[in-house]
Design a protein around this motif. Structure first.
Motif, PDB file in Angstrom:
ATOM      1  N   LYS A  77       0.825  -1.207   0.000  1.00 21.40           N
ATOM      2  CA  LYS A  77       0.000   0.000   0.000  1.00 21.40           C
ATOM      3  C   LYS A  77       0.860   1.257   0.000  1.00 21.40           C
ATOM      4  O   LYS A  77       0.637   2.179  -0.800  1.00 21.40           O
ATOM      5  CB  LYS A  77      -0.922  -0.003   1.223  1.00 21.40           C
ATOM      6  CG  LYS A  77      -1.799   1.247   1.315  1.00 21.40           C
ATOM      7  CD  LYS A  77      -2.810   1.159   2.443  1.00 21.40           C
ATOM      8  CE  LYS A  77      -3.723   2.391   2.443  1.00 21.40           C
ATOM      9  NZ  LYS A  77      -4.804   2.273   3.467  1.00 21.40           N
ATOM     10  N   ALA A  78       1.850   1.325   0.884  1.00 17.28           N
ATOM     11  CA  ALA A  78       2.678   2.528   0.994  1.00 17.28           C
ATOM     12  C   ALA A  78       3.469   2.772  -0.281  1.00 17.28           C
ATOM     13  O   ALA A  78       3.556   3.913  -0.764  1.00 17.28           O
ATOM     14  CB  ALA A  78       3.619   2.397   2.188  1.00 17.28           C
ATOM     15  N   THR A  79       4.044   1.723  -0.839  1.00 20.84           N
ATOM     16  CA  THR A  79       4.904   1.889  -2.009  1.00 20.84           C
ATOM     17  C   THR A  79       4.106   2.300  -3.239  1.00 20.84           C
ATOM     18  O   THR A  79       4.521   3.171  -4.015  1.00 20.84           O
ATOM     19  CB  THR A  79       5.680   0.587  -2.275  1.00 20.84           C
ATOM     20  OG1 THR A  79       6.392   0.217  -1.098  1.00 20.84           O
ATOM     21  CG2 THR A  79       6.669   0.766  -3.418  1.00 20.84           C
ATOM     22  N   LYS A 122      -6.490   6.654  -3.307  1.00 18.47           N
ATOM     23  CA  LYS A 122      -7.258   5.616  -3.989  1.00 18.47           C
ATOM     24  C   LYS A 122      -6.344   4.518  -4.536  1.00 18.47           C
ATOM     25  O   LYS A 122      -6.682   3.328  -4.457  1.00 18.47           O
ATOM     26  CB  LYS A 122      -8.083   6.239  -5.112  1.00 18.47           C
ATOM     27  CG  LYS A 122      -9.124   7.227  -4.601  1.00 18.47           C
ATOM     28  CD  LYS A 122      -9.961   7.813  -5.726  1.00 18.47           C
ATOM     29  CE  LYS A 122     -10.992   8.791  -5.163  1.00 18.47           C
ATOM     30  NZ  LYS A 122     -11.865   9.364  -6.200  1.00 18.47           N
ATOM     31  N   VAL A 123      -5.211   4.909  -5.078  1.00 18.65           N
ATOM     32  CA  VAL A 123      -4.254   3.923  -5.581  1.00 18.65           C
ATOM     33  C   VAL A 123      -3.749   3.043  -4.440  1.00 18.65           C
ATOM     34  O   VAL A 123      -3.641   1.814  -4.574  1.00 18.65           O
ATOM     35  CB  VAL A 123      -3.099   4.643  -6.299  1.00 18.65           C
ATOM     36  CG1 VAL A 123      -1.915   3.709  -6.508  1.00 18.65           C
ATOM     37  CG2 VAL A 123      -3.568   5.192  -7.644  1.00 18.65           C
ATOM     38  N   GLY A 124      -3.434   3.665  -3.292  1.00 24.48           N
ATOM     39  CA  GLY A 124      -2.998   2.879  -2.143  1.00 24.48           C
ATOM     40  C   GLY A 124      -4.077   1.930  -1.660  1.00 24.48           C
ATOM     41  O   GLY A 124      -3.803   0.771  -1.318  1.00 24.48           O
ATOM     42  N   THR A 125      -5.310   2.408  -1.631  1.00 21.32           N
ATOM     43  CA  THR A 125      -6.427   1.548  -1.239  1.00 21.32           C
ATOM     44  C   THR A 125      -6.589   0.391  -2.212  1.00 21.32           C
ATOM     45  O   THR A 125      -6.803  -0.761  -1.807  1.00 21.32           O
ATOM     46  CB  THR A 125      -7.724   2.361  -1.170  1.00 21.32           C
ATOM     47  OG1 THR A 125      -7.602   3.347  -0.140  1.00 21.32           O
ATOM     48  CG2 THR A 125      -8.927   1.477  -0.881  1.00 21.32           C
ATOM     49  N   ALA A 126      -6.496   0.668  -3.512  1.00 20.95           N
ATOM     50  CA  ALA A 126      -6.628  -0.389  -4.520  1.00 20.95           C
ATOM     51  C   ALA A 126      -5.541  -1.444  -4.345  1.00 20.95           C
ATOM     52  O   ALA A 126      -5.814  -2.655  -4.427  1.00 20.95           O
ATOM     53  CB  ALA A 126      -6.565   0.214  -5.918  1.00 20.95           C
ATOM     54  N   ALA A 127      -4.316  -1.005  -4.103  1.00 25.47           N
ATOM     55  CA  ALA A 127      -3.216  -1.955  -3.908  1.00 25.47           C
ATOM     56  C   ALA A 127      -3.437  -2.799  -2.659  1.00 25.47           C
ATOM     57  O   ALA A 127      -3.219  -4.021  -2.663  1.00 25.47           O
ATOM     58  CB  ALA A 127      -1.892  -1.198  -3.816  1.00 25.47           C
ATOM     59  N   ALA A 128      -3.883  -2.148  -1.576  1.00 22.69           N
ATOM     60  CA  ALA A 128      -4.130  -2.881  -0.336  1.00 22.69           C
ATOM     61  C   ALA A 128      -5.266  -3.885  -0.502  1.00 22.69           C
ATOM     62  O   ALA A 128      -5.200  -5.016   0.017  1.00 22.69           O
ATOM     63  CB  ALA A 128      -4.448  -1.897   0.787  1.00 22.69           C
ATOM     64  N   GLU A 129      -6.326  -3.487  -1.214  1.00 27.89           N
ATOM     65  CA  GLU A 129      -7.449  -4.407  -1.429  1.00 27.89           C
ATOM     66  C   GLU A 129      -7.053  -5.557  -2.346  1.00 27.89           C
ATOM     67  O   GLU A 129      -7.563  -6.673  -2.210  1.00 27.89           O
ATOM     68  CB  GLU A 129      -8.654  -3.644  -1.977  1.00 27.89           C
ATOM     69  CG  GLU A 129      -9.298  -2.723  -0.959  1.00 27.89           C
ATOM     70  CD  GLU A 129      -9.687  -3.453   0.305  1.00 27.89           C
ATOM     71  OE1 GLU A 129     -10.530  -4.374   0.242  1.00 27.89           O
ATOM     72  OE2 GLU A 129      -9.140  -3.113   1.378  1.00 27.89           O
ATOM     73  N   ALA A 130      -6.162  -5.294  -3.296  1.00 22.58           N
ATOM     74  CA  ALA A 130      -5.659  -6.381  -4.136  1.00 22.58           C
ATOM     75  C   ALA A 130      -4.924  -7.405  -3.283  1.00 22.58           C
ATOM     76  O   ALA A 130      -5.089  -8.629  -3.462  1.00 22.58           O
ATOM     77  CB  ALA A 130      -4.739  -5.824  -5.221  1.00 22.58           C
ATOM     78  N   TRP A 131      -4.103  -6.928  -2.364  1.00 20.48           N
ATOM     79  CA  TRP A 131      -3.382  -7.825  -1.458  1.00 20.48           C
ATOM     80  C   TRP A 131      -4.363  -8.623  -0.607  1.00 20.48           C
ATOM     81  O   TRP A 131      -4.264  -9.856  -0.500  1.00 20.48           O
ATOM     82  CB  TRP A 131      -2.439  -7.014  -0.585  1.00 20.48           C
ATOM     83  CG  TRP A 131      -1.855  -7.809   0.551  1.00 20.48           C
ATOM     84  CD1 TRP A 131      -2.286  -7.856   1.836  1.00 20.48           C
ATOM     85  CD2 TRP A 131      -0.740  -8.703   0.469  1.00 20.48           C
ATOM     86  NE1 TRP A 131      -1.524  -8.726   2.568  1.00 20.48           N
ATOM     87  CE2 TRP A 131      -0.558  -9.257   1.765  1.00 20.48           C
ATOM     88  CE3 TRP A 131       0.112  -9.083  -0.557  1.00 20.48           C
ATOM     89  CZ2 TRP A 131       0.450 -10.172   2.040  1.00 20.48           C
ATOM     90  CZ3 TRP A 131       1.122 -10.000  -0.273  1.00 20.48           C
ATOM     91  CH2 TRP A 131       1.280 -10.534   1.007  1.00 20.48           C
ATOM     92  N   SER A 132      -5.328  -7.944  -0.010  1.00 19.48           N
ATOM     93  CA  SER A 132      -6.301  -8.631   0.850  1.00 19.48           C
ATOM     94  C   SER A 132      -7.104  -9.656   0.060  1.00 19.48           C
ATOM     95  O   SER A 132      -7.343 -10.781   0.535  1.00 19.48           O
ATOM     96  CB  SER A 132      -7.244  -7.613   1.490  1.00 19.48           C
ATOM     97  OG  SER A 132      -6.544  -6.730   2.344  1.00 19.48           O
ATOM     98  N   ALA A 133      -7.535  -9.277  -1.136  1.00 18.52           N
ATOM     99  CA  ALA A 133      -8.330 -10.194  -1.958  1.00 18.52           C
ATOM    100  C   ALA A 133      -7.535 -11.436  -2.320  1.00 18.52           C
ATOM    101  O   ALA A 133      -8.071 -12.556  -2.335  1.00 18.52           O
ATOM    102  CB  ALA A 133      -8.811  -9.477  -3.213  1.00 18.52           C
TER     103      ALA A 133
END
Length: 440
Positions: free
Chosen positions: A252-254, A377-388
């Protein structure tokens, strides 16, 4: 499916936000037909080009923003041969001249209807010359140029309006297993290009981790994780000592850090996906970080990246190029989730589950234009991709429809396309009205 045609058109370097990039390209193309710099510029833009170019930084423009400035820079100093990198060589002097042109009211813009979602028309005038250049269909596709009313160039391809090129039509019909199989068909040259894109995007992320660009989303979150700088030139690693426990947070951070840099107008290209640099950041950075953390080979990462871009492209084929929904979330986030599952030795069925879980989580995220807040939003998308991906790999999974999302990829895309084109149609109208009057 023409794999080579897809990647050649849909995965390429872009400098800055692609919407003002398209505007700059149109202006630079028109300026070629003038004997001297224009005295006036008028822009006719689709609502989505207007929206996404309104508040985002322009590369090399010292923090200045907007489509009108992008058009002035394109007309005065742009190189049309560079496509979406047409502003790569602008100087401080060029910025001063472009700013003077806009400040004296010589650059105007309007929103036009009944045009493709990607549409930027730049009309340049000086005594004796009126040149119009149109970019339409794709951000880097010059569709037509007219000089004093005479057509001097018209694109030879048949793409018009929001119609799809053949490879995108194939994606629109594809089952998820098709995408997985197509990712196995990339050759060595394409694999190298995909890996180069990962290096490009990680390098930009490294800048955002090291320094507070824009809203400093990535820099601030990275600092809390101890990821505050890059080693060397950032092509080796942007997140030293990534452990499995912290990988989701680092993803998410990166990814957010890269968007911070890009939205602030850094003069450094990123590898885009489906016509968007932020889509490229979201689709590429999470699997690139995971591959390094998990010790995956370059070949494994390249195939995962290919799958990520193919999923992103398939979603955009259904929703359209520019939409009221945040494509970084629903398209590139879905692509990243599928790629993460593949890197974790998951199955196509598990990757398809991960895509459905991303849809369930972020389908309602709206696009209110490109800006510094896109890093959130990009960070959220990346984090949700990881969680999914984790849920798909280790959870029970979806066994049937959840609301309008189905575990079947094509069924979910039909729902997503209808929600985007019909359900959210009024959202764009409201957003444009608010942007035009200014939010106080």
């Amino acid at each position: 499916m023409d794999i080579a045609a897809f990647f050649a058109a849909e995965v390429k370097p872009a400098l800055g936000c692609t919407e003002p990039g398209a505007v700059a390209l149109a202006a630079a193309t028109a300026a070629r037909h003038l004997p001297a710099p224009p005295e006036r510029i008028h822009l006719r833009l689709s609502a989505n080009i207007y929206k996404n170019g309104q508040s985002v930084g322009i590369p090399g423009a010292q923090g200045l923003r907007g489509n009108m400035l992008a058009s002035a820079l394109g007309a005065l100093a742009g190189d049309a041969d560079m496509g979406l990198q047409s502003l790569a060589a602008v100087t401080p002097g060029d910025v001063a001249a472009a700013r003077a042109l806009t400040e004296r009211g010589a650059v105007t813009q309007e929103i036009v209807q009944d045009v493709p979602t990607v549409y930027a028309e730049a009309e340049l005038y000086r005594p004796g010359h009126l040149v119009v250049a149109v970019v339409a269909g794709r951000h880097d596709r010059v569709a037509e140029v007219r000089h004093n009313g005479q057509v001097v160039y018209r694109a030879e391809d048949a793409l018009g309006g929001d119609s799809l090129p053949p490879y995108m039509a194939d994606l629109q019909r594809a089952a998820f297993d098709d995408l997985w199989a197509w990712a196995d068909r990339i050759d060595d040259a394409l694999a190298r290009d995909l890996l180069r894109g990962a290096d490009m995007n990680l390098a930009v992320a490294g800048q955002g981790l090291a320094s507070p660009w824009g809203l400093a989303v990535g820099h601030t979150l990275g600092h809390a994780l101890g990821v505050t700088q890059c080693d060397g030139d950032c092509t080796d690693t942007c997140a030293p000592d990534i452990g499995a426990r912290d990988l989701g947070a680092r993803v998410k951070a990166t990814t957010a850090a890269a968007a911070d840099v890009r939205m602030a107008g850094a003069n450094q290209p990123v590898m885009s996906s489906a016509g968007s640099g932020n889509h490229g950041l979201t689709a590429i950075i999470p699997p690139a970080l995971a591959a390094r953390a998990w010790g995956r080979s370059d070949a494994e990462l390249a195939r995962a990246l290919a799958l990520s871009h193919l999923v992103t492209g398939a979603v955009k084929a259904r929703t359209g190029r520019l939409t009221p929904l945040c494509g970084c979330a629903v398209a590139a986030g879905a692509g990243a989730a599928a790629a993460l599952v593949r890197l974790a030795d998951g199955t196509p069925a598990q990757a398809e589950q991960a895509v459905a879980l991303v849809f369930s989580s972020v389908m309602g995220m709206i696009c209110d234009g490109a800006k510094g807040g896109c890093a959130l939003k990009v960070g959220t998308a990346a984090a949700e991709a990881w969680s999914a991906a984790q849920l798909a790999l280790h959870g029970p999974g979806m066994t049937g429809a959840e609301g309008i999302v189905s575990p079947d990829f094509r069924a979910s895309l039909r729902s997503l396309g209808e929600v985007s084109s019909l359900g959210f149609a009024a959202v764009d109208v409201a957003i444009i009205r608010l942007l035009e009057r200014g939010v106080q």
